[in-house]
Design a protein around this motif. Structure first.
Motif, PDB file in Angstrom:
ATOM      1  N   HIS A 233       8.910  -0.549   4.529  1.00  0.00           N
ATOM      2  CA  HIS A 233       7.924   0.080   3.649  1.00  0.00           C
ATOM      3  C   HIS A 233       6.934  -0.943   3.106  1.00  0.00           C
ATOM      4  O   HIS A 233       5.732  -0.657   2.989  1.00  0.00           O
ATOM      5  N   GLU A 234       7.424  -2.128   2.772  1.00  0.00           N
ATOM      6  CA  GLU A 234       6.525  -3.172   2.277  1.00  0.00           C
ATOM      7  C   GLU A 234       5.510  -3.561   3.353  1.00  0.00           C
ATOM      8  O   GLU A 234       4.317  -3.758   3.062  1.00  0.00           O
ATOM      9  N   ALA A 235       5.968  -3.669   4.606  1.00  0.00           N
ATOM     10  CA  ALA A 235       5.071  -4.031   5.704  1.00  0.00           C
ATOM     11  C   ALA A 235       4.007  -2.959   5.925  1.00  0.00           C
ATOM     12  O   ALA A 235       2.830  -3.270   6.167  1.00  0.00           O
ATOM     13  N   VAL A 236       4.392  -1.698   5.838  1.00  0.00           N
ATOM     14  CA  VAL A 236       3.446  -0.604   6.031  1.00  0.00           C
ATOM     15  C   VAL A 236       2.413  -0.583   4.908  1.00  0.00           C
ATOM     16  O   VAL A 236       1.209  -0.429   5.153  1.00  0.00           O
ATOM     17  N   ARG A 237       2.870  -0.744   3.664  1.00  0.00           N
ATOM     18  CA  ARG A 237       1.923  -0.734   2.546  1.00  0.00           C
ATOM     19  C   ARG A 237       0.951  -1.903   2.633  1.00  0.00           C
ATOM     20  O   ARG A 237      -0.228  -1.774   2.300  1.00  0.00           O
ATOM     21  N   ALA A 238       1.446  -3.060   3.081  1.00  0.00           N
ATOM     22  CA  ALA A 238       0.566  -4.221   3.201  1.00  0.00           C
ATOM     23  C   ALA A 238      -0.487  -4.010   4.281  1.00  0.00           C
ATOM     24  O   ALA A 238      -1.648  -4.415   4.134  1.00  0.00           O
ATOM     25  N   ALA A 239      -0.093  -3.377   5.390  1.00  0.00           N
ATOM     26  CA  ALA A 239      -1.018  -3.166   6.498  1.00  0.00           C
ATOM     27  C   ALA A 239      -1.941  -1.966   6.284  1.00  0.00           C
ATOM     28  O   ALA A 239      -3.060  -1.935   6.820  1.00  0.00           O
ATOM     29  N   ARG A 240      -1.471  -0.978   5.535  1.00  0.00           N
ATOM     30  CA  ARG A 240      -2.264   0.232   5.287  1.00  0.00           C
ATOM     31  C   ARG A 240      -2.236   0.541   3.784  1.00  0.00           C
ATOM     32  O   ARG A 240      -1.594   1.500   3.340  1.00  0.00           O
TER      33      ARG A 240
END
Length: 366
Positions: A233-240
């Motif tokens: 989830h952290e990776a997704v929020r950072a990318a989008r």
């Protein structure tokens, strides 16, 4: 009623529904679980397995069991929202029909189907959704990065079932994850392809990193298992960053992603159970015996494990939730009273985890 911000995938078992019912009301109103009915009997189901419609071997027993499950889940959910996935029982239509109708008409849950499922069962779920008037969910299993054909399958399913996206929820399910970076790529591709393919009512992104422990050799006194699901989830929020607020946070709470594939009727399990606690970046797991040792020794080891948990830096104090209060009392207690059993330990695990995730999301830390 408060708007849900968290969608844990929970098996329809006593430990999970009791945990949901025991949550603080302000926490519970921020949660919309995806309840998964476990198989009644037989072998463990493979992920994504879609049997053809069939008459249950013993439809009377399935009906009796499912009706009892429905009553417990209706009472636990108490009119709050969520989803219901009946993939493991819906193929036995003769045995499951009455129980599913009872559950869908007496709760506020939305039925779920998926593009890999048998067309007759997809229609069965859609008819239930139509009769309840609440719409439904499409659960897409992402064991590999999605492609254009999968997007076409999902949109074709909507068209074939007569569903409109504003009344349909998209549940992107990556299952068990062991690498947040690699799983994050799959999640981003799913959001770009499937999430952008229609104006969905809700989009849920869920995955599970709780380990599957098959025998006692998998676990020493305490195991730290990394929360790759949170990292995803952290990776997704950072990318989008634009998805913040439009994407519902999901995980499998403190159970393995395949736990709901294990049938209700099964052989005896291992001679030990798990006490579990959620830290910001890891799961704390402690193995404790349930049989094959002296009773006094078993209780001593349970309380010793509770002391390990409450003595860790991750422990949030007895005032945090009912789960922390139970763990502290277990650690401080004597004798057998209050030491619990596997059902207690999993209920406590769910309560502390779901409370921690909701409060972290509200604080912007989850």
């Amino acid at each position: 009623m408060l708007v849900p911000i968290y969608a844990p995938v929970l098996p329809v078992r006593r430990g999970a529904w009791n945990a949901y019912a025991d949550l603080d009301d302000q926490v519970r109103q921020r949660i919309a679980p995806l309840w998964t009915l476990v198989p009644y009997a037989g072998r463990e189901r493979a992920r994504g397995e879609s049997p053809a419609p069939d008459t249950a071997a013993d439809p009377t027993a399935l009906d009796r069991w499912l009706t009892d499950r429905a009553d417990h889940l209706v009472e636990a959910t108490a009119g709050l929202p969520g989803w219901l996935d009946a993939a493991h029982v819906e193929s036995g239509i003769d045995g499951s029909g009455a129980g599913l109708w009872r559950l869908m008409t007496r709760s506020h849950l939305r039925i779920v189907t998926g593009p890999e499922r048998h067309p007759v069962l997809q229609r069965y779920a859609a008819d239930l959704a139509f009769l309840t008037g609440r719409g439904m969910g499409i659960r897409v299993l992402l064991d590999a990065p999605p492609d254009e054909p999968l997007t076409a399958d999902v949109l074709g399913l909507l068209d074939r079932l007569g569903l409109t996206p504003p009344e349909t929820d998209l549940i992107l399910d990556l299952g068990a994850v062991t690498d947040a970076a690699e799983s994050g790529k799959t999640a981003l591709a799913a959001l770009d392809l499937l999430g952008a393919a229609a104006r969905w009512r809700t989009v849920v992104l869920t995955s599970g990193a709780f380990p599957r422990l098959h025998d006692s050799s998998d676990l020493g006194p305490v195991l730290l298992a990394h929360r790759h699901d949170r990292g995803l989830h952290e990776a997704v929020r950072a990318a989008r960053p634009d998805v913040q607020g439009r994407l519902l946070y999901g995980d499998y709470s403190i159970e393995h992603a395949f736990s709901a594939n294990i049938p209700h009727l099964r052989g005896s399990g291992p001679a030990w159970g798990l006490m579990r606690y959620t830290a910001p970046d890891a799961y704390l797991l402690g193995r404790v015996p349930t049989r094959d040792t002296d009773r006094t020794d078993r209780i001593h080891r349970v309380r010793a494990m509770a002391r390990r948990i409450v003595g860790s830096e991750a422990f949030r104090g007895r005032a945090y939730s009912d789960a922390e209060r139970w763990l502290q009392d277990c650690a401080d207690g004597e004798g057998s009273k209050g030491s619990g059993n596997p059902a207690t330990w999993i209920r406590v695990g769910h309560v502390q985890h779901m409370t921690f995730v909701v409060r972290g999301l509200l604080d912007g830390r989850a």
